[in-house]
Design an enzyme around this catalytic site. Structure first.
Site, short mmCIF file in Angstrom:
data_model
loop_
_atom_site.label_atom_id
_atom_site.label_comp_id
_atom_site.label_asym_id
_atom_site.label_seq_id
_atom_site.Cartn_x
_atom_site.Cartn_y
_atom_site.Cartn_z
N PRO A 9 0.67 -1.27 -0.06
CA PRO A 9 0.00 -0.11 -0.06
C PRO A 9 0.81 1.32 -0.26
O PRO A 9 1.93 1.37 0.48
CB PRO A 9 -0.83 -0.29 1.27
CG PRO A 9 -0.13 -0.98 2.06
CD PRO A 9 0.45 -2.06 1.22
N ASN A 10 0.18 2.17 -0.64
CA ASN A 10 0.73 3.59 -0.87
C ASN A 10 2.12 3.74 -1.74
O ASN A 10 2.74 4.85 -1.98
CB ASN A 10 0.96 4.29 0.53
CG ASN A 10 -0.36 4.53 1.21
OD1 ASN A 10 -1.52 4.55 0.76
ND2 ASN A 10 -0.37 3.78 2.55
N ARG A 17 4.45 11.05 -2.49
CA ARG A 17 4.30 10.73 -1.15
C ARG A 17 5.52 11.06 -0.17
O ARG A 17 6.78 10.46 -0.47
CB ARG A 17 3.86 9.41 -0.84
CG ARG A 17 3.81 8.98 0.69
CD ARG A 17 3.37 7.45 0.71
NE ARG A 17 3.49 7.26 2.19
CZ ARG A 17 4.07 5.87 2.54
NH1 ARG A 17 4.30 4.97 1.82
NH2 ARG A 17 3.81 5.84 3.79
N TYR A 22 11.09 8.97 0.90
CA TYR A 22 10.63 7.94 0.08
C TYR A 22 11.51 8.60 -1.41
O TYR A 22 11.73 7.77 -2.33
CB TYR A 22 9.41 7.78 -0.39
CG TYR A 22 8.95 6.83 0.78
CD1 TYR A 22 9.12 5.81 1.25
CD2 TYR A 22 7.91 7.66 1.80
CE1 TYR A 22 8.52 5.02 2.36
CE2 TYR A 22 7.39 7.17 2.96
CZ TYR A 22 7.48 5.81 3.05
OH TYR A 22 6.98 5.17 4.14
N ASN A 71 8.02 -5.67 -0.66
CA ASN A 71 8.01 -4.61 0.19
C ASN A 71 6.40 -4.36 0.43
O ASN A 71 5.70 -3.55 -0.34
CB ASN A 71 8.29 -3.13 -0.63
CG ASN A 71 8.49 -2.11 0.36
OD1 ASN A 71 7.68 -2.00 1.51
ND2 ASN A 71 9.07 -1.08 -0.04
N ALA A 74 3.21 -0.99 4.96
CA ALA A 74 2.61 -0.89 6.12
C ALA A 74 1.86 -2.30 6.58
O ALA A 74 2.14 -2.61 7.99
CB ALA A 74 1.41 -0.13 6.25
N GLU A 95 12.86 -9.42 1.91
CA GLU A 95 11.90 -8.33 2.21
C GLU A 95 12.66 -6.90 2.31
O GLU A 95 13.85 -6.91 2.59
CB GLU A 95 11.47 -8.61 3.92
CG GLU A 95 10.93 -7.51 4.38
CD GLU A 95 10.61 -7.62 5.95
OE1 GLU A 95 10.22 -6.81 6.59
OE2 GLU A 95 10.82 -8.69 6.26
N HIS A 97 12.61 -2.55 2.46
CA HIS A 97 11.78 -1.35 2.75
C HIS A 97 12.70 -0.16 2.38
O HIS A 97 14.07 -0.20 2.58
CB HIS A 97 11.96 -1.05 4.36
CG HIS A 97 10.83 -2.34 4.86
ND1 HIS A 97 9.58 -2.21 4.62
CD2 HIS A 97 11.08 -3.56 5.41
CE1 HIS A 97 8.99 -3.21 5.18
NE2 HIS A 97 10.04 -4.24 5.70
N ARG A 104 11.98 4.85 12.55
CA ARG A 104 10.57 5.49 12.67
C ARG A 104 9.64 5.26 13.82
O ARG A 104 10.22 4.78 14.72
CB ARG A 104 9.80 5.19 11.18
CG ARG A 104 10.87 5.74 9.91
CD ARG A 104 10.23 5.36 8.73
NE ARG A 104 9.17 5.98 8.49
CZ ARG A 104 8.23 5.72 7.54
NH1 ARG A 104 8.34 4.76 6.78
NH2 ARG A 104 7.03 6.33 7.30
#
Length: 137
Positions: A9-10, A17, A22, A71, A74, A95, A97, A104
């Site tokens: 998502p996103n 964003r 990012y 990825n 969230a 995985e 990110h 964060r």
């Protein structure tokens, strides 16, 4: 070699964003760069904001591809279902990110994917995907 990048998502909003986190490049533009950089890899891409679609894609490719770069965004921190899908397949998963999730919010420090992933790459921006691809070579 056949590898797929699956983004959650996103991540369709990359370039717009939170560019301070990012970056300003869209993933589609970056994906074109990756395909040109690795012409001998059959590289596919899938993105969804919907958890079930991500699980279905992992199951669909999880026995026929040579690698998955995931990825889950969230959903990494919330989805037992995606973690179980990674555990259920035979294809190796890296995985990834873009941001350093450990710098964060504390809820981002938990991953339901990591325990069943071949490896985890965190915090190198879009270069995290390059590093994941290199790990399969």
């Amino acid at each position: 070699m056949k590898i797929i990048i699956i983004n959650g998502p996103n991540l369709n909003l990359l370039g717009k964003r939170e560019p301070e986190i990012y970056g300003k490049q869209t993933f589609e533009d970056y994906f074109s760069v990756l395909k040109n950089k690795y012409p001998n890899i059959a590289l596919d891409y899938f993105q969804s904001n919907i958890e079930g679609e991500l699980i279905s894609k992992i199951q669909e490719v999880g026995f026929s591809y040579d690698g998955i770069i995931l990825n889950a965004a969230a959903y990494t921190h919330t989805s037992i279902g995606i973690g179980d899908a990674v555990k259920a397949i035979s294809t190796a998963v890296i995985e990834v990110h873009i941001s350093n999730t450990f710098s964060r919010e504390t809820f981002r420090h938990q991953s339901y994917i990591s325990a069943n992933a071949k490896g985890v790459i965190i915090g190198f921006g879009l270069k995290s995907y390059d590093l994941a691809l290199e790990s399969f070579l």
